[in-house]
Write a protein that holds these residues in place. Structure first.
Motif, short mmCIF file in Angstrom:
data_model
loop_
_atom_site.label_atom_id
_atom_site.label_comp_id
_atom_site.label_asym_id
_atom_site.label_seq_id
_atom_site.Cartn_x
_atom_site.Cartn_y
_atom_site.Cartn_z
N ASN A 86 -6.26 -18.57 11.92
CA ASN A 86 -5.98 -18.09 10.55
C ASN A 86 -5.11 -19.25 9.79
O ASN A 86 -3.88 -19.48 10.24
N CYS A 143 -2.38 -9.85 15.36
CA CYS A 143 -2.86 -10.10 13.94
C CYS A 143 -3.21 -8.87 13.11
O CYS A 143 -3.50 -7.89 13.95
N VAL A 144 -2.84 -8.87 12.01
CA VAL A 144 -3.13 -7.56 11.02
C VAL A 144 -4.64 -7.13 10.98
O VAL A 144 -4.99 -6.03 10.90
N GLY A 241 0.64 -11.18 12.71
CA GLY A 241 0.56 -12.35 12.74
C GLY A 241 1.01 -13.32 11.56
O GLY A 241 1.42 -14.31 11.31
N PHE A 242 0.61 -12.71 10.20
CA PHE A 242 0.76 -13.47 9.17
C PHE A 242 2.27 -13.79 8.72
O PHE A 242 2.72 -14.69 8.02
#
Ligand SMILES: Nc1nc2c(c(=O)[nH]1)N[C@H]1C(S)=C(S)[C@@H](COP(=O)(O)O)O[C@H]1N2
Ligand SMILES: [Mo]
Length: 328
Positions: A86, A143-144, A241-242
Motif C-alpha cells: 500500500n 494492515c487495517v 499499517g497505515f
C-alpha cells in the motif's frame, strides 16, 4: 535509466585507483554498507530490472525478545513484502507501488525536523545510514484491511532521532509527512484520489519515544525498495499499517494532536490511535482475524488477530485508563 534503489554517492574520482578502492571500502563501512556491495552490482541489478533489493546494510541483530524486537514466526518472503504494497502515492492497486515507485528519486534525500525542539534541523540520507546504530528487528505488520506480514526490518528507534533535536517541554505529539512530488507520483495526480496530499501521520510523544517505534531504512538486510517507503519510513508494529508512514521528508513536533490522512478521509472508520484490536471491528468488516501473507484463495492462512498485534506486554501501559473502543 530509472533509479530504483539507493546507490552510494561515491565521487567517480574515487572509483579508479587502488587507493580509491580502499577509500570506497572505508566510505561504505562508514555509510553502514558492507564492502561486498559493489556500486556496479547495484547499478547492473537496476539495469536488468531485477528488483533483488538495494545496497547491503551493516547492522546488528536484535535478540532481546522481551522488548518485542524479534519474532521467530515465519518471515513473509521478500517477493510478497515487495509486491503486495500500500503506497497510494503510486496508485491504489496492491501491485502499483512495485510497478511505479521506481520513478521516485530517493537520493539525495533529507528529513526536516521542526516545531517544539531546541535544535531544529535537517537529517540527510548519509546521516540516516551512518549516524545511527542499525539493528534488524523482526516485526509483525497488521494492515487495517485484515492482512498481515512478518518483516525483517533494518533501522533504529525513532526516539534516538528525536532526542538529537531536543524536544522541549511543549512536545506532546509528533507529526510526519511523506514526500509529495506529483511529477514522480502518478497516484497523486489521479482525479479519483480523495487524499489531501501529502500523506500525513502522527503519534503521541510517548508512543514516538517507545523503543519499538522504528525508523526503517531497510528490509531483508538491504536498503528499502522504493515501494516499501525508501529511503526511510516509520514502523509502529502495534498499530494498523497505515500509521507506518513511508518516505518521510518532515517531522514536526507539536503541542496539539495533528491531523492524519486516514482520519481526515473517514474519521468514523480510522482513528488517530489505530491500535490493533480484534475486539473493535471496522464498521465494514471484522478485525478478529487476519490473512497472514503469503495467502491464497485456497490457502488463506487465516489466523486470529491479537490485541496490540501481540505487543501488549510492551505497550499496554501507554493506554492505561483509556477506552480503546472510543479512542480507536
Ligand atoms: N506515504 C504512505 N505511507 C503509507 C501508505 C501510503 O499509502 N502512503 N500506506 C500505509 C498502509 S495502509 C500500510 S498497510 C503500510 C504498508 O507497508 P508495506 O507496503 O511496506 O507493506 O504502509 C503505510 N504507509
Ligand atoms: Mo494498511
Amino acid at each position: 535509466m530509472a533509479k530504483r534503489y539507493f546507490v552510494p554517492p561515491i565521487p567517480s574520482s574515487e572509483i579508479t585507483s587502488e587507493g580509491a578502492y580502499l577509500n570506497r571500502r572505508q566510505f561504505m563501512r562508514a555509510a553502514g554498507l558492507t564492502a561486498s556491495t559493489s556500486l556496479m552490482g547495484s547499478l547492473s541489478a537496476t539495469a536488468h530490472g531485477a528488483p533483488t533489493g538495494g545496497a547491503e546494510l551493516e547492522y546488528s541483530q536484535a535478540t532481546d525478545n522481551s522488548q518485542g524486537f524479534y519474532t521467530a514466526e515465519k518471515q513473509t518472503p521478500f517477493d510478497d513484502v515487495t509486491a503486495y504494497c500500500n503506497f497510494y502515492e503510486f496508485g491504489t492497486d496492491k501491485g502499483d507501488p512495485e510497478r511505479y515507485a521506481h520513478n521516485m528519486t530517493v537520493d539525495p534525500w533529507s528529513i526536516e525536523v521542526t516545531g517544539a525542539v531546541s535544535k531544529p534541523g535537517k537529517l540527510h540520507l548519509e546521516d540516516l545510514l551512518t549516524g545511527f546504530e542499525l539493528e534488524e528487528r523482526v516485526y509483525r505488520l497488521r494492515c487495517v484491511e485484515a492482512w498481515s506480514m512478518v518483516v525483517p526490518w533494518v533501522g533504529f528507534s525513532l526516539g534516538d532521532l528525536l532526542k538529537r533535536f531536543e524536544p522541549t517541554g511543549k512536545a506532546r505529539f509528533v507529526a510526519f509527512e511523506t514526500l509529495y512530488k506529483p511529477s514522480e507520483m502518478r497516484g497523486t495526480r489521479s482525479f479519483t484520489s480523495t487524499i489531501d496530499w501529502p500523506y500525513r501521520e502522527g503519534l503521541r510523544m510517548d508512543e514516538a519515544m517507545h523503543p519499538l517505534t522504528l525508523m526503517a531504512v531497510g528490509l531483508y538486510g538491504k536498503t528499502l525498495p522504493n515501494q516499501n517507503g525508501a529511503p526511510v519510513r516509520l514502523v509502529v508494529p502495534w498499530k494498523y499499517g497505515f500509521k507506518s508512514i513511508k518516505s518521510i521528508v518532515r517531522i514536526h513536533v507539536l503541542e496539539r494532536q495533528p491531523q492524519t490522512t486516514w482520519e481526515m478521509m473517514q474519521p468514523s472508520e480510522y482513528g488517530f490511535y489505530a491500535n490493533v484490536n480484534p475486539q473493535v471491528n471496522h464498521p465494514r468488516w471484522s478485525q478478529a482475524t487476519e490473512r497472514r501473507l503469503p495467502s491464497t484463495l485456497f490457502r488463506p492462512n487465516r489466523i486470529p488477530t491479537r490485541l496490540f498485534n501481540g505487543y501488549e506486554e510492551q505497550v499496554a501501559e501507554l493506554y492505561k485508563g483509556m477506552d480503546l473502543s472510543r479512542d480507536y
